[in-house]
Design an enzyme around this catalytic site. Structure first.
Site, mmCIF file in Angstrom:
data_model
loop_
_atom_site.group_PDB
_atom_site.id
_atom_site.type_symbol
_atom_site.label_atom_id
_atom_site.label_comp_id
_atom_site.label_asym_id
_atom_site.label_seq_id
_atom_site.Cartn_x
_atom_site.Cartn_y
_atom_site.Cartn_z
ATOM 1 N N ARG A 152 0.824 -1.217 0.000
ATOM 2 C CA ARG A 152 0.000 0.000 0.000
ATOM 3 C C ARG A 152 0.855 1.264 0.000
ATOM 4 N NH1 ARG A 152 -3.400 -0.384 5.062
ATOM 5 N NH2 ARG A 152 -1.462 -1.320 5.760
ATOM 6 N N ASN B 4 -6.280 -2.687 2.755
ATOM 7 C CA ASN B 4 -6.275 -4.137 2.921
ATOM 8 C C ASN B 4 -7.698 -4.605 3.138
ATOM 9 O OD1 ASN B 4 -3.480 -4.413 2.783
ATOM 10 N ND2 ASN B 4 -3.208 -4.363 4.992
#
Length: 93
Positions: free
Chosen positions: A21, A39
């Site tokens: 990320r 997530n």
């Protein structure tokens, strides 16, 4: 003025716990892509990407070609989405 497109993307593989990320956020910002990334409980990562078509698809190509160095993306699902006017790229929970 350039048209803005948006895509909802789900990444599968080794994509959690490997800075996926953060690396994607940094690259998105570098390319001028806005949106968010998070997530999901099933081990995948979901993102909303919006910006100029070349920038959005360039970011997707970067990810699929090995982008985040510690991640191993095995599958990418891309769907059209509606631009929502994001002006930055954030990691959301």
């Amino acid at each position: 003025m350039t048209d803005v497109i948006a895509r909802r993307v789900v990444f599968r593989g080794l994509v959690q716990g490997v800075w996926f990320r953060a690396d994607t956020r940094d690259e998105a910002r570098r390319r001028g892509v806005a949106g968010w990334i998070r997530n999901l409980p099933d081990g995948t990562v979901e993102a909303h990407l919006e910006g100029e078509e070349a920038a959005v698809f360039g970011l997707l190509d970067w990810i699929e070609e090995g982008g985040p160095s510690r991640a191993r993306v095995t599958n990418v699902t891309v769907e059209d989405a509606v631009p929502t006017g994001h002006d930055d790229f954030d990691i959301v929970r």
